[in-house]
Write an enzyme that holds these catalytic residues in place. Structure first.
Site, PDB file in Angstrom:
ATOM      1  N   SER A  14       0.853  -1.193   0.000  1.00 50.44           N
ATOM      2  CA  SER A  14       0.000   0.000   0.000  1.00 50.44           C
ATOM      3  C   SER A  14       0.882   1.234   0.000  1.00 50.44           C
ATOM      4  O   SER A  14       1.606   1.481   0.967  1.00 50.44           O
ATOM      5  CB  SER A  14      -0.885   0.024   1.245  1.00 50.44           C
ATOM      6  N   ASP A  41      -4.760   3.516  -2.002  1.00 54.32           N
ATOM      7  CA  ASP A  41      -5.801   3.924  -1.051  1.00 54.32           C
ATOM      8  C   ASP A  41      -6.351   5.293  -1.400  1.00 54.32           C
ATOM      9  O   ASP A  41      -5.645   6.285  -1.291  1.00 54.32           O
ATOM     10  CB  ASP A  41      -5.241   3.920   0.373  1.00 54.32           C
ATOM     11  N   MET A  43      -9.042   8.116  -0.518  1.00 54.89           N
ATOM     12  CA  MET A  43      -9.883   8.588   0.596  1.00 54.89           C
ATOM     13  C   MET A  43     -10.418   9.979   0.269  1.00 54.89           C
ATOM     14  O   MET A  43      -9.675  10.821  -0.217  1.00 54.89           O
ATOM     15  CB  MET A  43      -9.065   8.619   1.886  1.00 54.89           C
ATOM     16  N   MET A 143     -11.351  -5.727   5.793  1.00 53.44           N
ATOM     17  CA  MET A 143     -10.605  -4.718   6.528  1.00 53.44           C
ATOM     18  C   MET A 143     -10.308  -5.229   7.940  1.00 53.44           C
ATOM     19  O   MET A 143     -11.221  -5.626   8.663  1.00 53.44           O
ATOM     20  CB  MET A 143     -11.393  -3.411   6.622  1.00 53.44           C
ATOM     21  N   GLY A 148      -8.919   4.522   6.977  1.00 56.10           N
ATOM     22  CA  GLY A 148      -8.633   5.946   7.118  1.00 56.10           C
ATOM     23  C   GLY A 148      -7.173   6.278   7.340  1.00 56.10           C
ATOM     24  O   GLY A 148      -6.717   7.350   6.947  1.00 56.10           O
ATOM     25  N   PHE A 149      -6.419   5.333   7.917  1.00 57.70           N
ATOM     26  CA  PHE A 149      -5.013   5.621   8.204  1.00 57.70           C
ATOM     27  C   PHE A 149      -4.164   4.354   8.117  1.00 57.70           C
ATOM     28  O   PHE A 149      -4.665   3.242   8.334  1.00 57.70           O
ATOM     29  CB  PHE A 149      -4.889   6.221   9.608  1.00 57.70           C
ATOM     30  N   ASP A 178      -6.528  -6.266   4.612  1.00 55.60           N
ATOM     31  CA  ASP A 178      -5.920  -4.939   4.648  1.00 55.60           C
ATOM     32  C   ASP A 178      -6.000  -4.312   6.039  1.00 55.60           C
ATOM     33  O   ASP A 178      -7.091  -4.114   6.560  1.00 55.60           O
ATOM     34  CB  ASP A 178      -6.679  -4.057   3.645  1.00 55.60           C
ATOM     35  N   GLY A 179      -4.791  -3.977   6.591  1.00 62.69           N
ATOM     36  CA  GLY A 179      -4.791  -3.274   7.856  1.00 62.69           C
ATOM     37  C   GLY A 179      -3.985  -3.984   8.930  1.00 62.69           C
ATOM     38  O   GLY A 179      -4.355  -5.039   9.424  1.00 62.69           O
ATOM     39  N   GLY A 180      -2.797  -3.401   9.239  1.00 65.16           N
ATOM     40  CA  GLY A 180      -1.982  -3.958  10.308  1.00 65.16           C
ATOM     41  C   GLY A 180      -1.309  -5.275   9.962  1.00 65.16           C
ATOM     42  O   GLY A 180      -0.964  -6.060  10.854  1.00 65.16           O
ATOM     43  N   GLY A 200       1.346  -1.849   4.326  1.00 67.40           N
ATOM     44  CA  GLY A 200       1.841  -0.498   4.126  1.00 67.40           C
ATOM     45  C   GLY A 200       3.016  -0.211   5.043  1.00 67.40           C
ATOM     46  O   GLY A 200       4.187  -0.269   4.634  1.00 67.40           O
TER      47      GLY A 200
HETATM   48  C1  DX5 Z   1      -6.312   1.995   5.569  1.00 71.92           C
HETATM   49  C2  DX5 Z   1      -5.895   1.514   4.205  1.00 71.92           C
HETATM   50  C3  DX5 Z   1      -4.787   0.507   4.224  1.00 71.92           C
HETATM   51  C4  DX5 Z   1      -3.519   0.991   4.900  1.00 71.92           C
HETATM   52  C5  DX5 Z   1      -2.645  -0.198   5.202  1.00 71.92           C
HETATM   53  O1  DX5 Z   1      -7.533   2.607   5.507  1.00 71.92           O
HETATM   54  O2  DX5 Z   1      -6.986   0.968   3.504  1.00 71.92           O
HETATM   55  O3  DX5 Z   1      -4.510   0.043   2.918  1.00 71.92           O
HETATM   56  O4  DX5 Z   1      -2.854   1.882   4.090  1.00 71.92           O
HETATM   57  O5  DX5 Z   1      -1.568   0.210   5.948  1.00 71.92           O
HETATM   58  P1  DX5 Z   1      -0.945  -0.670   7.121  1.00 71.92           P
HETATM   59  O6  DX5 Z   1      -0.437  -1.925   6.467  1.00 71.92           O
HETATM   60  O7  DX5 Z   1       0.142   0.188   7.657  1.00 71.92           O
HETATM   61  O8  DX5 Z   1      -2.036  -0.937   8.107  1.00 71.92           O
HETATM   62 ZN    ZN Z   2      -6.450  -0.099   1.630  1.00 77.43          ZN
END
Ligand code: DX5
Ligand code: ZN
Length: 221
Positions: A14, A41, A43, A143, A148-149, A178-180, A200
């Site tokens: 990401s 991503d 947003m 998710m 969002g971040f 996706d996420g963490g 990411g």
């Molecule tokens: C969050 C995004 C993710 C995020 C993943 O809303 O959709 O794609 O960038 O980043 P990490 O891997 O750091 O959680």
């Molecule tokens: Zn994403």
């Protein structure tokens, strides 16, 4: 460039966590690590409390990369902007069930526009919310953080939905998470049946991005 056929486990970096001042170099670097998908991503500051990139940036990146562009739309009106993202060069478009009044219509529209379609659900949204339309998609995204971040903590409860979806969908549809995600959490989500791993912070917080990608690969192998 289309998404790889189901059956392989892919890492989709990401670029939200990448150095935006050097995006072309960052994408070339991950391509040299053998990835075939880059996760974009999007947003809108409305569906989620953050604003990132849109079609103009994607169109510029399209000129410098052959990777499959996996656009994750965290926007309130995905149907209104779908064509703009396709025209910009997205190969795959994922929208949120929480933002779509007519998800089947949008999936059909994306296929008409010649791209692959994906649907996603927030951690609080139950699998039942997408059960009817998920089989119509090419990839379903789970998710494991509130969107969002980047660099948020992985939510293990949300990850359990992957196993339920794998039961519903069978082997022919990709399941993305996706996420963490990083070397610590990748084995668990792969064991549930995920085959497309977004990462990411686990990649772009490291100086050696290629070693970071290989560390994730090694973790679930
Ligand atoms: C969050 C995004 C993710 C995020 C993943 O809303 O959709 O794609 O960038 O980043 P990490 O891997 O750091 O959680
Ligand atoms: Zn994403």
């Amino acid at each position: 460039m289309r998404l790889p056929e189901p059956g392989t486990i892919e890492i989709a970096p990401s670029i939200l966590s990448a150095d935006f001042a050097r995006l072309a170099d960052e994408i070339a670097l991950i391509e040299s690590a053998g990835v075939s998908i880059v996760h974009l991503d999007v947003m809108d500051g409305h569906f989620v409390p953050n604003i990132t990139i849109g079609p103009p940036v994607i169109a510029k990146l399209r000129k410098v990369s052959r990777l499959a562009f996996d656009a994750h739309l965290m926007i309130s009106e995905p149907a209104k902007y779908a064509k703009a993202f396709v025209d910009a060069g997205a190969d795959h478009i994922t929208f949120h069930i929480e933002a779509a009044d007519e998800p089947k219509k949008l999936i059909d529209r994306l296929h008409e526009l010649g791209v692959t379609a994906g649907i996603t659900l927030n951690p609080q949204t139950p699998v039942e919310a997408i059960e009817a339309v998920a089989p119509l998609c090419d990839m379903v995204l789970v998710m494991t953080v509130n969107p969002g971040f980047a660099a948020q903590e992985f939510m293990p409860e949300a990850a359990k939905k992957i196993a339920r979806l794998r039961e519903i969908l069978g082997p022919e549809i990709r399941i993305e998470v996706d996420g963490g995600i990083g070397p610590e959490t990748a084995p668990e989500v792969v064991s549930y049946g995920a085959d497309t791993i977004v990462a990411g912070n686990a990649i772009f917080s490291k100086n050696d991005r290629i070693a970071a990608i290989n560390a994730i690969r090694k973790a679930f192998k």
